[in-house]
Design a protein around this motif. Structure first.
Motif, PDB file in Angstrom:
ATOM      1  N   PHE A  94       0.934   5.402  -5.517  1.00 44.20           N
ATOM      2  CA  PHE A  94       0.818   6.869  -5.081  1.00 44.20           C
ATOM      3  C   PHE A  94      -0.198   6.897  -6.360  1.00 44.20           C
ATOM      4  N   LYS A  95      -0.171   6.356  -7.509  1.00 43.61           N
ATOM      5  CA  LYS A  95      -0.981   6.500  -8.851  1.00 43.61           C
ATOM      6  C   LYS A  95      -2.820   5.718  -7.700  1.00 43.61           C
ATOM      7  N   HIS A  96      -2.852   4.364  -7.258  1.00 45.54           N
ATOM      8  CA  HIS A  96      -3.150   3.766  -6.536  1.00 45.54           C
ATOM      9  C   HIS A  96      -4.200   4.697  -5.552  1.00 45.54           C
ATOM     10  N   LEU A  97      -3.450   5.408  -5.188  1.00 43.28           N
ATOM     11  CA  LEU A  97      -4.175   6.411  -3.611  1.00 43.28           C
ATOM     12  C   LEU A  97      -4.628   7.351  -4.946  1.00 43.28           C
ATOM     13  N   SER A  98      -4.290   8.185  -5.962  1.00 43.16           N
ATOM     14  CA  SER A  98      -4.535   9.779  -6.409  1.00 43.16           C
ATOM     15  C   SER A  98      -6.201   8.835  -6.914  1.00 43.16           C
ATOM     16  N   LEU A  99      -5.876   7.974  -7.737  1.00 46.91           N
ATOM     17  CA  LEU A  99      -7.475   7.237  -8.260  1.00 46.91           C
ATOM     18  C   LEU A  99      -8.331   6.862  -6.873  1.00 46.91           C
ATOM     19  N   HIS A 100      -8.494   6.552  -6.474  1.00 44.41           N
ATOM     20  CA  HIS A 100      -8.703   5.288  -4.465  1.00 44.41           C
ATOM     21  C   HIS A 100      -9.397   4.109  -5.236  1.00 44.41           C
ATOM     22  N   VAL A 101      -8.253   3.643  -6.051  1.00 42.55           N
ATOM     23  CA  VAL A 101      -8.179   1.442  -5.443  1.00 42.55           C
ATOM     24  C   VAL A 101      -7.386   1.399  -5.255  1.00 42.55           C
ATOM     25  N   SER A 102      -6.702   1.692  -3.294  1.00 42.35           N
ATOM     26  CA  SER A 102      -5.775   1.655  -2.761  1.00 42.35           C
ATOM     27  C   SER A 102      -6.129  -0.273  -1.973  1.00 42.35           C
ATOM     28  N   GLY A 103      -7.333   0.345  -2.057  1.00 46.21           N
ATOM     29  CA  GLY A 103      -8.354  -0.977  -1.434  1.00 46.21           C
ATOM     30  C   GLY A 103      -8.365  -0.871   0.133  1.00 46.21           C
ATOM     31  N   LEU A 104      -7.515   0.148   0.347  1.00 46.09           N
ATOM     32  CA  LEU A 104      -8.010   0.965   1.509  1.00 46.09           C
ATOM     33  C   LEU A 104      -9.787   0.938   2.170  1.00 46.09           C
ATOM     34  N   LEU A 132      -1.546   2.162   8.913  1.00 43.70           N
ATOM     35  CA  LEU A 132      -1.492   1.868   7.833  1.00 43.70           C
ATOM     36  C   LEU A 132      -0.626   0.129   8.129  1.00 43.70           C
ATOM     37  N   LEU A 133       0.266  -0.142   9.706  1.00 38.90           N
ATOM     38  CA  LEU A 133       1.028  -1.060   9.778  1.00 38.90           C
ATOM     39  C   LEU A 133       0.479  -1.796   9.738  1.00 38.90           C
ATOM     40  N   THR A 134      -1.259  -2.023  10.437  1.00 43.48           N
ATOM     41  CA  THR A 134      -1.941  -2.917  11.166  1.00 43.48           C
ATOM     42  C   THR A 134      -3.078  -3.174   9.680  1.00 43.48           C
ATOM     43  N   ALA A 135      -2.904  -2.217   8.437  1.00 43.31           N
ATOM     44  CA  ALA A 135      -3.890  -2.245   7.376  1.00 43.31           C
ATOM     45  C   ALA A 135      -4.175  -4.129   6.284  1.00 43.31           C
ATOM     46  N   LYS A 136      -5.370  -4.135   6.485  1.00 45.74           N
ATOM     47  CA  LYS A 136      -5.683  -5.228   4.894  1.00 45.74           C
ATOM     48  C   LYS A 136      -6.241  -4.967   4.480  1.00 45.74           C
ATOM     49  N   PRO A 137      -5.904  -4.320   2.683  1.00 44.43           N
ATOM     50  CA  PRO A 137      -6.929  -3.996   2.280  1.00 44.43           C
ATOM     51  C   PRO A 137      -8.229  -5.196   1.841  1.00 44.43           C
ATOM     52  N   SER A 138      -9.105  -4.123   1.202  1.00 45.63           N
ATOM     53  CA  SER A 138     -10.371  -5.568   1.127  1.00 45.63           C
ATOM     54  C   SER A 138     -10.465  -6.161   0.277  1.00 45.63           C
ATOM     55  N   ARG A 139      -9.281  -5.104  -0.987  1.00 48.20           N
ATOM     56  CA  ARG A 139      -9.097  -6.483  -2.695  1.00 48.20           C
ATOM     57  C   ARG A 139      -7.741  -5.617  -3.235  1.00 48.20           C
ATOM     58  N   LYS A 140      -8.066  -6.561  -4.068  1.00 52.45           N
ATOM     59  CA  LYS A 140      -6.076  -5.826  -4.552  1.00 52.45           C
ATOM     60  C   LYS A 140      -5.730  -4.497  -4.709  1.00 52.45           C
ATOM     61  N   PRO A 141      -5.108  -3.710  -4.783  1.00 50.76           N
ATOM     62  CA  PRO A 141      -4.991  -2.550  -5.177  1.00 50.76           C
ATOM     63  C   PRO A 141      -4.701  -2.378  -6.725  1.00 50.76           C
ATOM     64  N   GLY A 142      -5.667  -1.260  -7.155  1.00 47.57           N
ATOM     65  CA  GLY A 142      -6.287  -0.851  -8.789  1.00 47.57           C
ATOM     66  C   GLY A 142      -6.982  -2.185  -9.055  1.00 47.57           C
ATOM     67  N   ASP A 143      -7.902  -3.165  -8.231  1.00 51.58           N
ATOM     68  CA  ASP A 143      -9.033  -3.886  -8.829  1.00 51.58           C
ATOM     69  C   ASP A 143     -10.162  -2.546  -9.010  1.00 51.58           C
ATOM     70  N   SER A 144     -10.641  -2.097  -8.259  1.00 48.54           N
ATOM     71  CA  SER A 144     -11.826  -1.201  -7.914  1.00 48.54           C
ATOM     72  C   SER A 144     -11.936   0.292  -7.017  1.00 48.54           C
ATOM     73  N   TYR A 145     -12.336   0.791  -7.520  1.00 47.06           N
ATOM     74  CA  TYR A 145     -12.643   2.330  -6.932  1.00 47.06           C
ATOM     75  C   TYR A 145     -13.017   2.047  -5.618  1.00 47.06           C
ATOM     76  N   GLU A 146     -12.959   2.521  -4.730  1.00 47.73           N
ATOM     77  CA  GLU A 146     -13.394   2.857  -3.155  1.00 47.73           C
ATOM     78  C   GLU A 146     -14.552   3.026  -3.299  1.00 47.73           C
TER      79      GLU A 146
END
Length: 146
Positions: A94-104, A132-146
Motif C-alpha cells: 500500500f505504501k508503494h501505491l500511495s507513493l506512486h512507486v509500484s512499477g505498475l 492485476l492478474l496479468t500485470a507485470k511491473p515495469s520495474r521493482k516496486p519502490g525503485d522509482s516514481y511513476e
C-alpha cells in the motif's frame, strides 16, 4: 499572464489558513486570463491530481485503526493475487501505491473509456482484478516514481 492561451476552463483556488486566525479563502478565474464569464453553480471543474490526496486519506483510516499497515502487500485485500499473480500481489505494498512507486502502469492496460472526460466511469473491481492478474511491473516496486 494567462495560464493557458487556448483554454476556456475555469480554475478554482481554495486556501486554508489555520494559524492564529482560522479562515478559508476562495477565488476563481478563467485559465485564459481574459476574465471570461465568471464560474457559477453549474461550472464543472476537473479535480486532477488532488484525487491522489483523497485516495491517501482513505488509506489513512484503516492504517490508523490498525486494520492495515502501509507495508502490507496488496494481496491482503485482493486474495486472488496470492495464487494468480504473486509478483504483483506479494511485492507491491500500500505504501508503494500511495507513493506512486509500484512499477505498475499509470493507466490500467484494460481500460477502454466510453467517455474520455471520465475514463474510470464503469471501471470496477472485476476489471481491476483482471488487470492485476496479468500485470507485470515495469520495474521493482519502490525503485522509482511513476
Amino acid at each position: 499572464m494567462p495560464l493557458c492561451s487556448r483554454c476556456t476552463q475555469h480554475a478554482a483556488f481554495i486556501n486554508l489558513f489555520v494559524a492564529n486566525n482560522p479562515r478559508i479563502d476562495t477565488s476563481s478565474d478563467s485559465l485564459d486570463g481574459k476574465g471570461s464569464s465568471a464560474p457559477n453553480d453549474r461550472t464543472i471543474y476537473e479535480i486532477g491530481s488532488i484525487s491522489k490526496l483523497f485516495t491517501s486519506l482513505l488509506l489513512a483510516d484503516p492504517v490508523d485503526s490498525g486494520r492495515l499497515k502501509l507495508e502490507d502487500p496488496i494481496s491482503t485485500v485482493m486474495e486472488e493475487l496470492v495464487a494468480g499473480n504473486p509478483d504483483v500481489g506479494d511485492s507491491i505494498t500500500f505504501k508503494h501505491l500511495s507513493l506512486h512507486v509500484s512499477g505498475l502502469p499509470v493507466m490500467p492496460l484494460n481500460i477502454r473509456p466510453a467517455d474520455s472526460t471520465n475514463p474510470f466511469a464503469g471501471y470496477d473491481r472485476a476489471m481491476l482484478t483482471a488487470c492485476l492478474l496479468t500485470a507485470k511491473p515495469s520495474r521493482k516496486p519502490g525503485d522509482s516514481y511513476e
